[in-house]
Design a protein around this motif. Structure first.
Motif, mmCIF file in Angstrom:
data_model
loop_
_atom_site.group_PDB
_atom_site.id
_atom_site.type_symbol
_atom_site.label_atom_id
_atom_site.label_comp_id
_atom_site.label_asym_id
_atom_site.label_seq_id
_atom_site.Cartn_x
_atom_site.Cartn_y
_atom_site.Cartn_z
ATOM 1 N N ARG A 43 1.347 -77.358 5.826
ATOM 2 C CA ARG A 43 1.348 -76.541 4.621
ATOM 3 C C ARG A 43 1.804 -75.297 4.649
ATOM 4 N N PHE A 44 2.742 -74.982 3.981
ATOM 5 C CA PHE A 44 3.382 -73.605 3.821
ATOM 6 C C PHE A 44 2.284 -72.651 3.252
ATOM 7 N N ALA A 45 2.285 -71.541 4.066
ATOM 8 C CA ALA A 45 1.364 -70.366 3.450
ATOM 9 C C ALA A 45 2.044 -69.148 3.883
ATOM 10 N N GLY A 46 1.986 -68.211 2.940
ATOM 11 C CA GLY A 46 2.443 -67.019 3.025
ATOM 12 C C GLY A 46 3.601 -66.517 2.071
ATOM 13 N N ARG A 47 4.452 -65.397 2.156
ATOM 14 C CA ARG A 47 5.141 -65.075 1.089
ATOM 15 C C ARG A 47 6.362 -65.861 1.331
ATOM 16 N N PHE A 48 6.943 -66.072 -0.079
ATOM 17 C CA PHE A 48 8.163 -66.897 -0.314
ATOM 18 C C PHE A 48 9.279 -66.167 -1.338
ATOM 19 N N ARG A 49 10.221 -66.467 -1.185
ATOM 20 C CA ARG A 49 11.443 -65.939 -2.266
ATOM 21 C C ARG A 49 12.452 -66.844 -2.188
ATOM 22 N N ARG A 50 12.907 -67.236 -3.409
ATOM 23 C CA ARG A 50 13.969 -68.166 -3.728
ATOM 24 C C ARG A 50 14.859 -67.382 -4.813
#
Length: 145
Positions: A98-105
């Protein structure tokens, strides 16, 4: 008897490696989307009256999501907390997919959107952003006399 040091299908492995390299250097986001599989996964579509964006991001705190629309570019940023045990000395993680952390799209949008007519809702793990198109861009039927 004879054992190769290379995979059975070297060409398939090279093809996979080439696809991964192309995806890593593809930096052309647009309304058509980028097939890179970033987080969150996006569906982008449009109607004659609006552009609809769906970001599939379960487990987010909506207060940690930020949307910015500037010069026809929509940026979705945020952070998703990890659900793993933290601080426990005897805790072990056996699998973490499972993805965890900061994201940017980042998405480039069409020129006919109205930056003053944007709504965003987060429900059941889906962020829905709706951006109206300008009235001047709406199709009109012109009657001939």
């Amino acid at each position: 008897m004879f054992r190769s040091l290379f995979p059975r299908d070297v060409f398939a492995e090279l093809d996979r490696l080439q696809r991964e390299m192309q995806q890593a250097f593809d930096t052309t986001p647009s309304i058509r989307g980028v097939g890179r599989g970033g987080y969150p996964a996006l569906n982008v579509g449009g109607t004659p009256r609006s552009v609809e964006i769906y970001a599939f991001a379960p487990g987010l705190d909506p207060s940690k999501v930020e949307l910015n629309l500037e010069r026809g570019v929509l940026t979705i940023t945020g952070e998703r907390a990890s659900g793993l045990p933290a601080g426990e000395e005897k805790a072990a993680v056996h699998l973490n997919e499972r993805f965890a952390g900061r994201f940017r799209r980042v998405l480039s949008l069409p020129d006919d959107i109205d930056p003053n007519a944007v709504t965003a809702t987060y429900r059941d793990g889906v962020l829905h952003v709706s951006i109206k198109r300008r009235e001047a861009a709406q199709p009109r039927r012109i009657q001939v006399h």
